[in-house]
Design a protein around this motif. Structure first.
Motif, PDB file in Angstrom:
ATOM      1  N   ASP A 228       0.746  -1.285  -0.058  1.00 22.33           N
ATOM      2  CA  ASP A 228       0.191  -0.015  -0.062  1.00 22.33           C
ATOM      3  C   ASP A 228       0.702   1.178   0.013  1.00 22.33           C
ATOM      4  N   VAL A 229       2.267   0.984   0.069  1.00 22.51           N
ATOM      5  CA  VAL A 229       3.105   2.342   0.031  1.00 22.51           C
ATOM      6  C   VAL A 229       3.942   2.338  -1.384  1.00 22.51           C
ATOM      7  N   ALA A 230       3.626   3.307  -2.028  1.00 22.00           N
ATOM      8  CA  ALA A 230       4.399   3.407  -3.257  1.00 22.00           C
ATOM      9  C   ALA A 230       5.666   4.407  -2.954  1.00 22.00           C
ATOM     10  N   GLU A 231       6.778   4.299  -3.714  1.00 25.32           N
ATOM     11  CA  GLU A 231       7.836   5.306  -3.731  1.00 25.32           C
ATOM     12  C   GLU A 231       7.843   5.702  -5.067  1.00 25.32           C
ATOM     13  N   LEU A 232       7.637   7.113  -5.179  1.00 29.27           N
ATOM     14  CA  LEU A 232       7.601   7.715  -6.635  1.00 29.27           C
ATOM     15  C   LEU A 232       9.023   8.288  -6.868  1.00 29.27           C
ATOM     16  N   ALA A 233       9.332   8.184  -8.003  1.00 29.41           N
ATOM     17  CA  ALA A 233      10.587   8.884  -8.702  1.00 29.41           C
ATOM     18  C   ALA A 233      10.144   9.522 -10.106  1.00 29.41           C
ATOM     19  N   LEU A 234      10.457  10.908 -10.185  1.00 31.71           N
ATOM     20  CA  LEU A 234      10.163  11.274 -11.438  1.00 31.71           C
ATOM     21  C   LEU A 234      11.378  11.030 -12.337  1.00 31.71           C
ATOM     22  N   VAL A 235      10.909  10.797 -13.712  1.00 33.48           N
ATOM     23  CA  VAL A 235      11.921  10.357 -14.927  1.00 33.48           C
ATOM     24  C   VAL A 235      12.448  11.668 -15.309  1.00 33.48           C
ATOM     25  N   ALA A 236      14.019  11.541 -15.057  1.00 36.43           N
ATOM     26  CA  ALA A 236      14.717  12.664 -15.601  1.00 36.43           C
ATOM     27  C   ALA A 236      15.109  12.483 -16.722  1.00 36.43           C
ATOM     28  N   TRP A 237      15.044  13.809 -17.930  1.00 41.97           N
ATOM     29  CA  TRP A 237      15.469  13.634 -19.153  1.00 41.97           C
ATOM     30  C   TRP A 237      16.700  13.637 -19.494  1.00 41.97           C
TER      31      TRP A 237
END
Ligand SMILES: [Zn+2]
Length: 114
Positions: free
Chosen positions: A57-66
């Motif tokens: 129930d816990v997600a780690e989010l990471a933004l995709v770098a260009w």
């Protein structure tokens, strides 16, 4: 405006790409959807959400770098999954990328990823 069939064809083309090429296409598209209002900027970004089977129930989010194409001699970085990680030194978001050097999709700062 396009048709459902036109969007389906476009989706088929995108699904056929390896992830580092998909990221390159979206790098050219998503920033066009940035919305600026007085005192507020909203940026459309690509992100990963990782869950652990022990805490689903816990997600780690990471933004995709260009990927930084200048650092990668005009290329897109390694043809691999999004295995490099780091944080943006300017805006502090968590980043992921196939490349070792990239640009933060939020603030545009150059970032090193390991
Ligand atoms: Zn940033």
């Amino acid at each position: 405006m396009t048709t459902d069939e036109g969007r389906a064809r476009l989706a088929e083309q995108l699904v056929a790409l390896p992830v580092h090429e998909l990221v390159d296409v979206l790098r050219r598209v998503l920033p066009h959807y940035t919305e600026d209002e007085p005192g507020l900027r909203t940026t459309l970004v690509l992100a990963t959400a990782t869950t652990d089977e022990d805490t689903p129930d816990v997600a780690e989010l990471a933004l995709v770098a260009w990927p930084d194409r200048n650092h990668h001699e005009g290329g897109l970085g390694a043809d691999q999954g999004l295995w490099n990680e780091g944080d943006c030194a300017t805006c502090a978001v968590t980043l992921t990328s196939n490349a070792k050097r990239g640009h933060c999709p939020v603030c545009g700062s150059g970032c090193g990823l390991t």
